[in-house]
Design a protein around this motif. Structure first.
Motif, PDB file in Angstrom:
ATOM      1  N   ILE A  72      37.245 -31.240   8.039  1.00  0.00           N
ATOM      2  CA  ILE A  72      35.983 -31.970   8.020  1.00  0.00           C
ATOM      3  C   ILE A  72      35.247 -31.890   9.356  1.00  0.00           C
ATOM      4  CG2 ILE A  72      36.903 -34.249   8.670  1.00  0.00           C
ATOM      5  CD1 ILE A  72      34.301 -33.652   5.905  1.00  0.00           C
ATOM      6  N   LYS A  73      35.961 -31.839  10.461  1.00  0.00           N
ATOM      7  CA  LYS A  73      35.312 -31.782  11.771  1.00  0.00           C
ATOM      8  C   LYS A  73      34.877 -30.365  12.138  1.00  0.00           C
ATOM      9  CE  LYS A  73      37.501 -35.887  13.744  1.00  0.00           C
ATOM     10  NZ  LYS A  73      38.399 -36.440  14.795  1.00  0.00           N
ATOM     11  N   LYS A  74      35.565 -29.368  11.597  1.00  0.00           N
ATOM     12  CA  LYS A  74      35.214 -27.979  11.910  1.00  0.00           C
ATOM     13  C   LYS A  74      34.091 -27.454  11.022  1.00  0.00           C
ATOM     14  CE  LYS A  74      39.256 -25.955  14.114  1.00  0.00           C
ATOM     15  NZ  LYS A  74      40.143 -27.093  14.265  1.00  0.00           N
ATOM     16  N   ALA A  75      34.068 -27.896   9.770  1.00  0.00           N
ATOM     17  CA  ALA A  75      33.083 -27.384   8.821  1.00  0.00           C
ATOM     18  C   ALA A  75      31.728 -28.053   9.016  1.00  0.00           C
ATOM     19  CB  ALA A  75      33.572 -27.590   7.395  1.00  0.00           C
ATOM     20  N   ASP A  76      30.683 -27.304   8.694  1.00  0.00           N
ATOM     21  CA  ASP A  76      29.323 -27.845   8.757  1.00  0.00           C
ATOM     22  C   ASP A  76      28.870 -28.370   7.403  1.00  0.00           C
ATOM     23  OD1 ASP A  76      28.455 -27.079  11.588  1.00  0.00           O
ATOM     24  OD2 ASP A  76      29.217 -25.180  10.792  1.00  0.00           O
ATOM     25  N   LEU A  77      29.477 -27.832   6.333  1.00  0.00           N
ATOM     26  CA  LEU A  77      29.028 -28.199   4.998  1.00  0.00           C
ATOM     27  C   LEU A  77      30.141 -27.973   3.975  1.00  0.00           C
ATOM     28  CD1 LEU A  77      26.186 -29.118   3.997  1.00  0.00           C
ATOM     29  CD2 LEU A  77      25.823 -26.753   3.251  1.00  0.00           C
ATOM     30  N   PHE A  78      30.269 -28.915   3.030  1.00  0.00           N
ATOM     31  CA  PHE A  78      31.174 -28.759   1.897  1.00  0.00           C
ATOM     32  C   PHE A  78      30.347 -28.754   0.616  1.00  0.00           C
ATOM     33  CE2 PHE A  78      34.067 -30.399   5.059  1.00  0.00           C
ATOM     34  CZ  PHE A  78      35.291 -29.816   4.759  1.00  0.00           C
ATOM     35  N   LEU A  79      30.479 -27.714  -0.197  1.00  0.00           N
ATOM     36  CA  LEU A  79      29.870 -27.650  -1.525  1.00  0.00           C
ATOM     37  C   LEU A  79      30.984 -27.941  -2.518  1.00  0.00           C
ATOM     38  CD1 LEU A  79      27.844 -24.331  -1.047  1.00  0.00           C
ATOM     39  CD2 LEU A  79      27.086 -26.674  -0.563  1.00  0.00           C
ATOM     40  N   PHE A  90      23.459 -24.939  -4.525  1.00  0.00           N
ATOM     41  CA  PHE A  90      24.632 -24.445  -3.806  1.00  0.00           C
ATOM     42  C   PHE A  90      24.361 -23.063  -3.186  1.00  0.00           C
ATOM     43  CE2 PHE A  90      28.476 -26.896  -5.790  1.00  0.00           C
ATOM     44  CZ  PHE A  90      27.917 -28.089  -5.368  1.00  0.00           C
ATOM     45  N   ILE A  91      23.736 -22.180  -3.961  1.00  0.00           N
ATOM     46  CA  ILE A  91      23.464 -20.830  -3.458  1.00  0.00           C
ATOM     47  C   ILE A  91      22.482 -20.886  -2.285  1.00  0.00           C
ATOM     48  CG2 ILE A  91      22.389 -18.612  -4.043  1.00  0.00           C
ATOM     49  CD1 ILE A  91      23.668 -18.868  -6.830  1.00  0.00           C
ATOM     50  N   ASN A  92      21.493 -21.759  -2.383  1.00  0.00           N
ATOM     51  CA  ASN A  92      20.548 -21.922  -1.269  1.00  0.00           C
ATOM     52  C   ASN A  92      21.246 -22.416  -0.008  1.00  0.00           C
ATOM     53  OD1 ASN A  92      18.331 -21.045  -2.715  1.00  0.00           O
ATOM     54  ND2 ASN A  92      17.693 -23.099  -3.354  1.00  0.00           N
ATOM     55  N   ARG A  93      22.257 -23.288  -0.169  1.00  0.00           N
ATOM     56  CA  ARG A  93      22.951 -23.840   0.986  1.00  0.00           C
ATOM     57  C   ARG A  93      23.895 -22.824   1.627  1.00  0.00           C
ATOM     58  NH1 ARG A  93      22.125 -29.379   1.673  1.00  0.00           N
ATOM     59  NH2 ARG A  93      22.747 -28.845   3.815  1.00  0.00           N
ATOM     60  N   LEU A  94      24.177 -21.741   0.916  1.00  0.00           N
ATOM     61  CA  LEU A  94      24.992 -20.663   1.500  1.00  0.00           C
ATOM     62  C   LEU A  94      24.160 -19.809   2.468  1.00  0.00           C
ATOM     63  CD1 LEU A  94      26.859 -19.306  -1.674  1.00  0.00           C
ATOM     64  CD2 LEU A  94      27.855 -20.723   0.136  1.00  0.00           C
ATOM     65  N   ASP A  95      22.861 -19.852   2.303  1.00  0.00           N
ATOM     66  CA  ASP A  95      21.973 -18.997   3.099  1.00  0.00           C
ATOM     67  C   ASP A  95      22.104 -19.306   4.595  1.00  0.00           C
ATOM     68  OD1 ASP A  95      19.974 -16.987   3.276  1.00  0.00           O
ATOM     69  OD2 ASP A  95      18.484 -18.549   3.643  1.00  0.00           O
ATOM     70  N   GLY A  96      22.312 -18.273   5.373  1.00  0.00           N
ATOM     71  CA  GLY A  96      22.418 -18.441   6.819  1.00  0.00           C
ATOM     72  C   GLY A  96      23.795 -18.814   7.323  1.00  0.00           C
ATOM     73  N   ILE A 110      32.188 -24.533   3.412  1.00  0.00           N
ATOM     74  CA  ILE A 110      33.353 -24.498   2.527  1.00  0.00           C
ATOM     75  C   ILE A 110      32.902 -24.814   1.109  1.00  0.00           C
ATOM     76  CG2 ILE A 110      35.586 -25.530   1.983  1.00  0.00           C
ATOM     77  CD1 ILE A 110      35.976 -26.105   4.938  1.00  0.00           C
ATOM     78  N   ALA A 111      33.077 -23.864   0.206  1.00  0.00           N
ATOM     79  CA  ALA A 111      32.798 -24.050  -1.215  1.00  0.00           C
ATOM     80  C   ALA A 111      34.135 -24.339  -1.895  1.00  0.00           C
ATOM     81  CB  ALA A 111      32.146 -22.797  -1.798  1.00  0.00           C
ATOM     82  N   LEU A 170      35.671 -41.169   2.703  1.00  0.00           N
ATOM     83  CA  LEU A 170      35.287 -39.837   3.158  1.00  0.00           C
ATOM     84  C   LEU A 170      33.770 -39.647   3.065  1.00  0.00           C
ATOM     85  CD1 LEU A 170      36.765 -37.162   4.085  1.00  0.00           C
ATOM     86  CD2 LEU A 170      36.552 -36.416   1.715  1.00  0.00           C
ATOM     87  N   LEU A 171      33.200 -40.096   1.944  1.00  0.00           N
ATOM     88  CA  LEU A 171      31.759 -39.962   1.739  1.00  0.00           C
ATOM     89  C   LEU A 171      30.983 -40.832   2.725  1.00  0.00           C
ATOM     90  CD1 LEU A 171      31.658 -39.947  -2.162  1.00  0.00           C
ATOM     91  CD2 LEU A 171      30.844 -38.107  -0.679  1.00  0.00           C
ATOM     92  N   LYS A 172      31.457 -42.032   2.940  1.00  0.00           N
ATOM     93  CA  LYS A 172      30.769 -42.948   3.855  1.00  0.00           C
ATOM     94  C   LYS A 172      30.676 -42.371   5.261  1.00  0.00           C
ATOM     95  CE  LYS A 172      30.915 -47.706   5.585  1.00  0.00           C
ATOM     96  NZ  LYS A 172      31.651 -48.996   5.591  1.00  0.00           N
ATOM     97  N   GLU A 173      31.758 -41.698   5.687  1.00  0.00           N
ATOM     98  CA  GLU A 173      31.822 -41.183   7.057  1.00  0.00           C
ATOM     99  C   GLU A 173      31.211 -39.792   7.209  1.00  0.00           C
ATOM    100  OE1 GLU A 173      35.981 -41.344   7.912  1.00  0.00           O
ATOM    101  OE2 GLU A 173      36.024 -43.535   8.102  1.00  0.00           O
ATOM    102  N   ASN A 174      31.056 -39.056   6.072  1.00  0.00           N
ATOM    103  CA  ASN A 174      30.652 -37.642   6.182  1.00  0.00           C
ATOM    104  C   ASN A 174      29.615 -37.227   5.143  1.00  0.00           C
ATOM    105  OD1 ASN A 174      32.905 -36.636   8.176  1.00  0.00           O
ATOM    106  ND2 ASN A 174      33.992 -37.793   6.599  1.00  0.00           N
ATOM    107  N   MET A 175      28.789 -38.163   4.707  1.00  0.00           N
ATOM    108  CA  MET A 175      27.840 -37.860   3.633  1.00  0.00           C
ATOM    109  C   MET A 175      26.894 -36.726   4.003  1.00  0.00           C
ATOM    110  SD  MET A 175      27.577 -38.892   0.569  1.00  0.00           S
ATOM    111  CE  MET A 175      26.597 -38.096  -0.706  1.00  0.00           C
ATOM    112  N   ASP A 176      26.628 -36.567   5.306  1.00  0.00           N
ATOM    113  CA  ASP A 176      25.714 -35.510   5.733  1.00  0.00           C
ATOM    114  C   ASP A 176      26.297 -34.115   5.577  1.00  0.00           C
ATOM    115  OD1 ASP A 176      27.570 -36.237   7.758  1.00  0.00           O
ATOM    116  OD2 ASP A 176      26.375 -35.186   9.253  1.00  0.00           O
ATOM    117  N   LYS A 177      27.640 -34.041   5.405  1.00  0.00           N
ATOM    118  CA  LYS A 177      28.300 -32.736   5.286  1.00  0.00           C
ATOM    119  C   LYS A 177      28.690 -32.386   3.852  1.00  0.00           C
ATOM    120  CE  LYS A 177      30.494 -32.198   9.814  1.00  0.00           C
ATOM    121  NZ  LYS A 177      31.759 -31.848  10.489  1.00  0.00           N
TER     122      LYS A 177
END
Length: 395
Positions: free
Chosen positions: A212-219, A305-311, A194-195, A252-259
């Protein structure tokens, strides 16, 4: 599968079909229609009615006249543009209810097209008054809601009116919007990225929390990112921040910083008005000095951000990454738009400024779906019930 009845599920031959469309289009200084998209998106439903021998009564609002007649907000020019696009006559009326209107709609022939005057010239529309809805319902035999982009409102033409017909059905644009966005909510292809941008975190936090639970990444970029940076203890100068949301964002950041991926650098200025700015420079990192404000994501952020869109398997984009009204600060949004549109992922974009950016770049055809809805798109993605959708008849 779309869970509501559509116009294909009812017999419309020889019937008067009342269709709620969204013709709230931008107008040029001379009053002409500046963007045809909302009109052209309504054509599949209109053409289906014409092909099946129905007469058509279109109703819409334009602008915010606050319950009174505003000459500049009449739908006359919209009617003329619709005539040009269809290549056939459109009967434009000067009101949307009353005996004179009924005198026209009672005598329609198959394939006649009527465009009612701005619904919001009557305060009862936005107050969802049943009496006003009943007067609209008198004009027709069937009711179709093809205005997904207004269906987050409890207004008479999208909500109360359904009670005056045996069935209330969706048009093809409503069906298309819901089906594409519903796939995002229920079964997005993975990885799901999700961008998200825009000015205020308050308008987007609902989407983040719901997905937040469905998405793998937020930009995360745009004005909303400064609240995230402040929550992490970064300096943001005089950039936009919503202090009341800092504790929510911290959690939100504390619980989901990896995303969550935030900007590494920003383009900044020391003065900004609607049409001009002061000096411009790029920060070395995510910190913004006092007296300066962030106005776009920087080159390192764009690259990351563009690199994180790859794949990605599915990409949802909502909201610009900078102050796109000023060309110098639309670079991040433009480069992200091209990168998303060129992706092999399923690409869905929504939101008023997002739609405008895509149209400006003429790349809408490269997306799987571009929603023309602003607030309705946001609320749907937040998992909220839309009043105009909820009242349509279930399958």
């Amino acid at each position: 599968m779309f869970q509501k009845l559509t116009i294909k599920d009812i017999d419309i031959k020889g019937k008067r079909v009342l269709i709620r469309v969204d013709y709230n289009t931008p107008l040029s200084p001379d009053g002409s229609v500046a963007d045809n998209r909302k009109i052209t998106e309504s054509l599949p439903t209109i053409n289906y009615c014409l092909d099946n021998g129905a007469s058509i009564i279109l109703m819409s609002h334009l602008g915010r006249p606050k319950g009174k007649v505003v000459e500049e907000m009449r739908l006359t020019m919209v009617g003329k543009r619709l005539e040009e696009i269809l290549g056939r006559g459109v009967i434009k009326l000067d009101d949307c209810i009353g005996s004179e209107v009924e005198g026209v709609t009672d005598n329609l022939k198959p394939c006649d097209i009527v465009l009612l005057e701005n619904l919001r010239f009557h305060p009862e529309e936005e107050k969802n008054y049943p009496e006003f809805a009943a007067k609209l319902a008198r004009l027709a035999d069937c009711y179709v809601n093809d205005g997904f982009s207004v269906s987050h409102h409890s207004h008479a033409s999208v909500n109360a009116i359904s009670g005056y017909f045996d069935v209330a059905v969706a048009g093809f644009l409503m069906e298309k919007e819901v089906e594409h966005l519903d796939k995002i909510l229920t079964n997005p292809a993975k990885p799901f990225v999700i961008a998200i941008g825009g000015a205020k975190v308050s308008t987007k936090i609902g989407i983040i929390e719901h997905l937040i639970k469905k998405a793998d990444l937020f930009l995360i970029g745009g004005g909303m990112s400064y609240t995230f940076q402040k929550a992490l203890g970064k300096t943001i100068g005089s950039s936009l921040v919503e202090e009341s949301f800092v504790p929510i964002v911290k959690k939100l950041l504390k619980e989901n910083m990896d995303k969550i991926v935030l900007p590494l650098d920003y383009k900044i200025t020391d003065m900004l008005s609607k049409t001009e700015c002061g000096d411009i420079k790029t920060t070395v990192d995510e910190n913004i000095p006092d007296g300066w404000m962030g106005v776009d994501i920087g080159p390192k952020t764009i690259e990351k951000f563009i690199n994180r869109l790859d794949g990605a398997g599915c990409i949802l984009w909502n909201g610009p990454f900078g102050v796109i009204e000023i060309p110098e600060f639309a670079v991040g949004t433009t480069k992200m738009a091209y990168a998303i549109s060129d992706s092999s992922a399923i690409t869905v974009a929504g939101g008023g400024e997002t739609d405008e950016s895509i149209d400006h770049l003429k790349i809408a055809h490269k997306f799987d779906h571009v929603s023309i809805a602003g607030g309705a798109c946001l609320e749907f993605l937040e998992g909220k019930e839309l009043p105009g959708l909820a009242v349509l008849t279930d399958r």
